[in-house]
Design a protein around this motif. Structure first.
Motif, PDB file in Angstrom:
ATOM      1  N   UNK A 181      39.480  46.772  32.744  1.00 53.94           N
ATOM      2  CA  UNK A 181      39.613  48.106  33.311  1.00 53.94           C
ATOM      3  C   UNK A 181      41.040  48.550  33.046  1.00 53.94           C
ATOM      4  N   UNK A 182      41.192  49.648  32.321  1.00 54.49           N
ATOM      5  CA  UNK A 182      42.507  50.202  32.016  1.00 54.49           C
ATOM      6  C   UNK A 182      42.660  51.513  32.774  1.00 54.49           C
ATOM      7  N   UNK A 183      43.789  51.667  33.448  1.00 51.04           N
ATOM      8  CA  UNK A 183      44.091  52.908  34.156  1.00 51.04           C
ATOM      9  C   UNK A 183      45.421  53.430  33.628  1.00 51.04           C
ATOM     10  N   UNK A 184      45.398  54.657  33.125  1.00 47.96           N
ATOM     11  CA  UNK A 184      46.591  55.313  32.593  1.00 47.96           C
ATOM     12  C   UNK A 184      47.024  56.393  33.580  1.00 47.96           C
ATOM     13  N   UNK A 185      48.220  56.263  34.115  1.00 54.71           N
ATOM     14  CA  UNK A 185      48.740  57.239  35.076  1.00 54.71           C
ATOM     15  C   UNK A 185      49.687  58.197  34.365  1.00 54.71           C
TER      16      UNK A 185
ATOM     17  N   UNK B 112      45.701  45.038  44.248  1.00 54.57           N
ATOM     18  CA  UNK B 112      44.985  44.685  43.011  1.00 54.57           C
ATOM     19  C   UNK B 112      44.944  43.170  42.852  1.00 54.57           C
ATOM     20  N   UNK B 113      46.078  42.528  43.035  1.00 56.97           N
ATOM     21  CA  UNK B 113      46.167  41.074  42.845  1.00 56.97           C
ATOM     22  C   UNK B 113      45.265  40.307  43.814  1.00 56.97           C
ATOM     23  N   UNK B 114      44.895  40.931  44.933  1.00 57.82           N
ATOM     24  CA  UNK B 114      44.033  40.279  45.926  1.00 57.82           C
ATOM     25  C   UNK B 114      42.549  40.353  45.581  1.00 57.82           C
ATOM     26  N   UNK B 115      42.178  41.094  44.544  1.00 53.88           N
ATOM     27  CA  UNK B 115      40.767  41.228  44.181  1.00 53.88           C
ATOM     28  C   UNK B 115      40.176  39.875  43.794  1.00 53.88           C
ATOM     29  N   UNK B 116      39.050  39.505  44.390  1.00 58.12           N
ATOM     30  CA  UNK B 116      38.422  38.237  44.006  1.00 58.12           C
ATOM     31  C   UNK B 116      37.875  38.322  42.580  1.00 58.12           C
ATOM     32  N   UNK B 117      38.036  37.252  41.843  1.00 56.36           N
ATOM     33  CA  UNK B 117      37.495  37.201  40.489  1.00 56.36           C
ATOM     34  C   UNK B 117      38.386  37.827  39.431  1.00 56.36           C
ATOM     35  N   UNK B 118      39.510  38.378  39.818  1.00 51.62           N
ATOM     36  CA  UNK B 118      40.435  38.974  38.848  1.00 51.62           C
ATOM     37  C   UNK B 118      41.064  37.856  38.021  1.00 51.62           C
ATOM     38  N   UNK B 119      40.900  37.934  36.710  1.00 54.45           N
ATOM     39  CA  UNK B 119      41.462  36.909  35.831  1.00 54.45           C
ATOM     40  C   UNK B 119      42.924  37.189  35.501  1.00 54.45           C
ATOM     41  N   UNK B 120      43.234  38.445  35.255  1.00 54.78           N
ATOM     42  CA  UNK B 120      44.579  38.805  34.813  1.00 54.78           C
ATOM     43  C   UNK B 120      44.845  40.253  35.183  1.00 54.78           C
TER      44      UNK B 120
ATOM     45  N   UNK C 152      31.168  42.065  33.757  1.00 49.24           N
ATOM     46  CA  UNK C 152      30.947  43.288  34.532  1.00 49.24           C
ATOM     47  C   UNK C 152      30.524  42.976  35.963  1.00 49.24           C
ATOM     48  N   UNK C 153      29.713  41.936  36.139  1.00 43.56           N
ATOM     49  CA  UNK C 153      29.270  41.564  37.485  1.00 43.56           C
ATOM     50  C   UNK C 153      30.451  41.146  38.352  1.00 43.56           C
ATOM     51  N   UNK C 154      31.367  40.399  37.793  1.00 45.71           N
ATOM     52  CA  UNK C 154      32.555  39.971  38.542  1.00 45.71           C
ATOM     53  C   UNK C 154      33.392  41.174  38.958  1.00 45.71           C
ATOM     54  N   UNK C 155      33.504  42.153  38.076  1.00 44.40           N
ATOM     55  CA  UNK C 155      34.262  43.356  38.414  1.00 44.40           C
ATOM     56  C   UNK C 155      33.560  44.129  39.532  1.00 44.40           C
ATOM     57  N   UNK C 156      32.249  44.284  39.425  1.00 43.84           N
ATOM     58  CA  UNK C 156      31.496  44.996  40.454  1.00 43.84           C
ATOM     59  C   UNK C 156      31.586  44.278  41.801  1.00 43.84           C
ATOM     60  N   UNK C 157      31.509  42.971  41.777  1.00 44.87           N
ATOM     61  CA  UNK C 157      31.626  42.187  43.006  1.00 44.87           C
ATOM     62  C   UNK C 157      33.015  42.364  43.619  1.00 44.87           C
ATOM     63  N   UNK C 158      34.036  42.336  42.791  1.00 40.00           N
ATOM     64  CA  UNK C 158      35.409  42.521  43.278  1.00 40.00           C
ATOM     65  C   UNK C 158      35.577  43.885  43.926  1.00 40.00           C
TER      66      UNK C 158
ATOM     67  N   UNK D 126      35.747  43.356  50.473  1.00 41.52           N
ATOM     68  CA  UNK D 126      36.710  43.965  51.403  1.00 41.52           C
ATOM     69  C   UNK D 126      38.054  44.272  50.722  1.00 41.52           C
ATOM     70  N   UNK D 127      38.462  43.401  49.802  1.00 44.87           N
ATOM     71  CA  UNK D 127      39.706  43.648  49.073  1.00 44.87           C
ATOM     72  C   UNK D 127      39.573  44.875  48.176  1.00 44.87           C
ATOM     73  N   UNK D 128      38.402  45.042  47.563  1.00 41.01           N
ATOM     74  CA  UNK D 128      38.151  46.234  46.755  1.00 41.01           C
ATOM     75  C   UNK D 128      38.152  47.490  47.608  1.00 41.01           C
ATOM     76  N   UNK D 129      37.598  47.395  48.811  1.00 38.41           N
ATOM     77  CA  UNK D 129      37.608  48.536  49.731  1.00 38.41           C
ATOM     78  C   UNK D 129      39.038  48.899  50.123  1.00 38.41           C
ATOM     79  N   UNK D 130      39.879  47.896  50.358  1.00 40.07           N
ATOM     80  CA  UNK D 130      41.282  48.152  50.695  1.00 40.07           C
ATOM     81  C   UNK D 130      41.999  48.818  49.521  1.00 40.07           C
ATOM     82  N   UNK D 131      41.699  48.365  48.309  1.00 41.23           N
ATOM     83  CA  UNK D 131      42.287  48.969  47.117  1.00 41.23           C
ATOM     84  C   UNK D 131      41.841  50.424  46.987  1.00 41.23           C
TER      85      UNK D 131
END
Length: 100
Positions: free
Chosen positions: A4-8, A29-37, A65-71, A75-80
């Motif tokens: 996932x790339x986000x350009x601000x 962002x760093x708290x998201x479960x399943x985040x590899x990098x 994609x499933x790992x991203x959707x799960x993240x 709750x961490x995704x909701x906080x993000x």
């Protein structure tokens, strides 16, 4: 691997944006479960000195994609997601890609 790339775009107040993004948003962002990098890059001016069209580039890598959707559904995704409105004065573009 999914990226996932986000350009601000350039923010009105660069210092305030950077402070919030790096001190508040980045730990979420760093708290998201399943985040590899996770990578954050602040852009540099073009060769002619003109500012780049984007100020900050964020790249989030997940195993699939499933790992991203799960993240994002966690709750961490909701906080993000709850913090995103704090960045809305700066427009962004997001895109998904498959890294091979």
């Amino acid at each position: 691997m999914i990226k996932l790339t986000v350009l601000y775009e350039q923010p009105a107040d660069t210092d305030a944006f950077d402070k919030h993004y790096l001190q508040t948003h980045t730990p979420l962002v760093r708290a998201l479960p399943g985040l590899d990098r996770f990578e954050v890059a602040l852009t540099l001016p073009d060769a002619d000195g003109a500012p780049a069209p984007y100020h900050l580039i964020a790249e989030l890598y997940f195993p699939d994609a499933q790992a991203m959707q799960t993240a994002m559904a966690s709750p961490q995704g909701a906080a993000l997601a709850a913090d995103v409105p704090n960045l809305t004065s700066t427009k962004s573009v997001s895109m998904l890609s498959e890294v091979s």
